[in-house]
Design a protein around this motif. Sequence first.
Motif, PDB file in Angstrom:
ATOM      1  N   VAL A   1       0.836  -1.203   0.000  1.00 30.26           N
ATOM      2  CA  VAL A   1       0.000   0.000   0.000  1.00 30.26           C
ATOM      3  C   VAL A   1       0.868   1.249   0.000  1.00 30.26           C
ATOM      4  CG1 VAL A   1      -1.965  -1.105   1.154  1.00 30.26           C
ATOM      5  CG2 VAL A   1      -0.163  -0.039   2.525  1.00 30.26           C
ATOM      6  N   GLU A   2       0.268   2.354  -0.368  1.00 33.19           N
ATOM      7  CA  GLU A   2       0.941   3.641  -0.360  1.00 33.19           C
ATOM      8  C   GLU A   2       1.077   4.091   1.097  1.00 33.19           C
ATOM      9  OE1 GLU A   2       1.029   7.766  -0.013  1.00 33.19           O
ATOM     10  OE2 GLU A   2      -0.886   6.753   0.125  1.00 33.19           O
ATOM     11  N   LEU A   3       2.242   4.611   1.453  1.00 29.01           N
ATOM     12  CA  LEU A   3       2.586   4.865   2.848  1.00 29.01           C
ATOM     13  C   LEU A   3       1.725   5.934   3.523  1.00 29.01           C
ATOM     14  CD1 LEU A   3       5.933   4.728   4.469  1.00 29.01           C
ATOM     15  CD2 LEU A   3       4.838   6.937   4.568  1.00 29.01           C
ATOM     16  N   ALA A   4       1.309   6.974   2.830  1.00 28.10           N
ATOM     17  CA  ALA A   4       0.593   8.080   3.479  1.00 28.10           C
ATOM     18  C   ALA A   4      -0.856   7.752   3.806  1.00 28.10           C
ATOM     19  CB  ALA A   4       0.649   9.336   2.611  1.00 28.10           C
ATOM     20  N   SER A   5      -1.535   6.979   2.963  1.00 22.54           N
ATOM     21  CA  SER A   5      -2.965   6.741   3.179  1.00 22.54           C
ATOM     22  C   SER A   5      -3.327   5.261   3.257  1.00 22.54           C
ATOM     23  CB  SER A   5      -3.775   7.378   2.047  1.00 22.54           C
ATOM     24  OG  SER A   5      -3.474   6.737   0.821  1.00 22.54           O
ATOM     25  N   PHE A   6      -2.362   4.387   3.061  1.00 23.51           N
ATOM     26  CA  PHE A   6      -2.558   2.945   3.069  1.00 23.51           C
ATOM     27  C   PHE A   6      -3.541   2.486   1.994  1.00 23.51           C
ATOM     28  CE2 PHE A   6      -1.215   4.005   7.412  1.00 23.51           C
ATOM     29  CZ  PHE A   6      -0.006   3.359   7.395  1.00 23.51           C
ATOM     30  N   SER A   7      -3.614   3.222   0.894  1.00 23.92           N
ATOM     31  CA  SER A   7      -4.447   2.820  -0.238  1.00 23.92           C
ATOM     32  C   SER A   7      -3.593   2.047  -1.231  1.00 23.92           C
ATOM     33  CB  SER A   7      -5.062   4.051  -0.908  1.00 23.92           C
ATOM     34  OG  SER A   7      -4.076   4.735  -1.673  1.00 23.92           O
ATOM     35  N   ARG A   8      -4.226   1.416  -2.188  1.00 25.61           N
ATOM     36  CA  ARG A   8      -3.517   0.702  -3.251  1.00 25.61           C
ATOM     37  C   ARG A   8      -3.243   1.636  -4.426  1.00 25.61           C
ATOM     38  NH1 ARG A   8      -1.425  -4.517  -3.113  1.00 25.61           N
ATOM     39  NH2 ARG A   8      -2.391  -5.133  -5.057  1.00 25.61           N
TER      40      ARG A   8
ATOM     41  N   SER B   1       2.085   5.218  -7.439  1.00 23.44           N
ATOM     42  CA  SER B   1       2.614   5.763  -8.687  1.00 23.44           C
ATOM     43  C   SER B   1       4.132   5.636  -8.656  1.00 23.44           C
ATOM     44  CB  SER B   1       2.200   7.229  -8.835  1.00 23.44           C
ATOM     45  OG  SER B   1       2.763   8.011  -7.800  1.00 23.44           O
ATOM     46  N   PRO B   2       4.784   5.819  -9.805  1.00 23.12           N
ATOM     47  CA  PRO B   2       6.248   5.780  -9.803  1.00 23.12           C
ATOM     48  C   PRO B   2       6.813   6.761  -8.767  1.00 23.12           C
ATOM     49  CG  PRO B   2       5.417   5.795 -12.045  1.00 23.12           C
ATOM     50  CD  PRO B   2       4.245   6.042 -11.145  1.00 23.12           C
ATOM     51  N   GLY B   3       7.778   6.294  -7.977  1.00 23.82           N
ATOM     52  CA  GLY B   3       8.387   7.124  -6.940  1.00 23.82           C
ATOM     53  C   GLY B   3       7.638   7.128  -5.620  1.00 23.82           C
ATOM     54  N   SER B   4       6.472   6.490  -5.551  1.00 28.31           N
ATOM     55  CA  SER B   4       5.686   6.459  -4.312  1.00 28.31           C
ATOM     56  C   SER B   4       6.451   5.771  -3.187  1.00 28.31           C
ATOM     57  CB  SER B   4       4.378   5.674  -4.497  1.00 28.31           C
ATOM     58  OG  SER B   4       3.424   6.391  -5.187  1.00 28.31           O
ATOM     59  N   LEU B   5       6.146   6.166  -1.976  1.00 28.34           N
ATOM     60  CA  LEU B   5       6.614   5.436  -0.801  1.00 28.34           C
ATOM     61  C   LEU B   5       5.576   4.363  -0.522  1.00 28.34           C
ATOM     62  CD1 LEU B   5       7.861   8.332   1.494  1.00 28.34           C
ATOM     63  CD2 LEU B   5       9.114   7.029  -0.231  1.00 28.34           C
ATOM     64  N   ALA B   6       6.031   3.137  -0.380  1.00 27.18           N
ATOM     65  CA  ALA B   6       5.124   2.004  -0.220  1.00 27.18           C
ATOM     66  C   ALA B   6       5.441   1.255   1.063  1.00 27.18           C
ATOM     67  CB  ALA B   6       5.253   1.057  -1.413  1.00 27.18           C
TER      68      ALA B   6
ATOM     69  N   ARG C   1      -0.216  12.481  -2.296  1.00 27.94           N
ATOM     70  CA  ARG C   1      -0.707  12.420  -0.919  1.00 27.94           C
ATOM     71  C   ARG C   1       0.190  13.278  -0.041  1.00 27.94           C
ATOM     72  NH1 ARG C   1      -4.000  10.047  -3.385  1.00 27.94           N
ATOM     73  NH2 ARG C   1      -4.988   8.062  -2.983  1.00 27.94           N
ATOM     74  N   ILE C   2      -0.413  13.919   0.937  1.00 28.10           N
ATOM     75  CA  ILE C   2       0.330  14.677   1.944  1.00 28.10           C
ATOM     76  C   ILE C   2       0.473  13.781   3.162  1.00 28.10           C
ATOM     77  CG2 ILE C   2       0.246  16.652   3.517  1.00 28.10           C
ATOM     78  CD1 ILE C   2      -1.242  18.178   1.304  1.00 28.10           C
TER      79      ILE C   2
ATOM     80  N   THR D   1      -2.742   8.480   8.487  1.00 22.13           N
ATOM     81  CA  THR D   1      -3.789   7.855   7.686  1.00 22.13           C
ATOM     82  C   THR D   1      -4.040   8.560   6.369  1.00 22.13           C
ATOM     83  OG1 THR D   1      -5.563   9.190   8.631  1.00 22.13           O
ATOM     84  CG2 THR D   1      -5.001   7.135   9.793  1.00 22.13           C
ATOM     85  N   GLY D   2      -3.465   9.736   6.184  1.00 24.49           N
ATOM     86  CA  GLY D   2      -3.740  10.514   4.985  1.00 24.49           C
ATOM     87  C   GLY D   2      -4.988  11.343   5.091  1.00 24.49           C
ATOM     88  N   THR D   3      -5.678  11.284   6.232  1.00 24.85           N
ATOM     89  CA  THR D   3      -6.913  12.057   6.392  1.00 24.85           C
ATOM     90  C   THR D   3      -6.833  13.083   7.516  1.00 24.85           C
ATOM     91  OG1 THR D   3      -7.870  10.399   7.868  1.00 24.85           O
ATOM     92  CG2 THR D   3      -8.339  10.175   5.505  1.00 24.85           C
ATOM     93  N   GLY D   4      -5.821  13.040   8.342  1.00 18.61           N
ATOM     94  CA  GLY D   4      -5.696  13.989   9.456  1.00 18.61           C
ATOM     95  C   GLY D   4      -4.997  15.268   9.028  1.00 18.61           C
ATOM     96  N   ASN D   5      -4.519  16.005  10.017  1.00 16.54           N
ATOM     97  CA  ASN D   5      -3.785  17.235   9.745  1.00 16.54           C
ATOM     98  C   ASN D   5      -2.448  16.916   9.091  1.00 16.54           C
ATOM     99  OD1 ASN D   5      -5.723  18.909  10.953  1.00 16.54           O
ATOM    100  ND2 ASN D   5      -4.866  18.566  12.988  1.00 16.54           N
TER     101      ASN D   5
END
Length: 192
Positions: free
Chosen positions: A35-42, A45-50, A136-137, A143-147
């Motif tokens: 999963v993608e590190l910031a939001s744990f979604s699938r 993209s290239p260069g993403s943190l996983a 993603r921020i 979780t990708g949804t907080g501050n």
Amino acid sequence: MRERFIAPAALACALLITHAATGRTAPVHNDQGVVELASFSRELSPGSLASVFGTSLSSASALAQTPTLPTKLADVQVKIRQGDQSQYAPIFYVSANQIDSQLPYRLTGPSVSMLIHNDNGVSNPDVVPLQRGAPRILTSDGTGTGNALLFHSDGSAVSTDAPAIPNEPLALYLIGLGEVTPAVAAGTLPED
């Protein structure tokens, strides 16, 4: 001892049986465990943190100690396969149940296969869908949804005890942009 041919489809099973006999377990990632590190979604993209979640991923916990990330940390390598091309991803954290790495930038197409290699064997591939960009921020709750994780120019975190002031330059971390210009190699810092 007589050698025998093992069909590729049976290889993962053979590895598990071999390691079960020696008391060692090959790495196993959870179903859709990449999963993608910031939001744990699938949405990667290239260069993403996983992040990869599973069991027996590493025999030890380790954190990369240099700004340029290694492609092997402790006994772990993350292999990215796309078509007939393979490369190892830079890794910044490993443990028995989690690996954090960065996908290479020069990936194209709708998906890649990710395999975990360690001293005990190789995981089955996880086919990970790719998007051209999935920004993603990084957030304070992870979780990708907080501050947003915000930092003052001295590197200290913005918080209720140390709030941002008007017109103050702040830093935040945005990941999942896809390929960037100028090009940066995965696992390295951009040049000034």
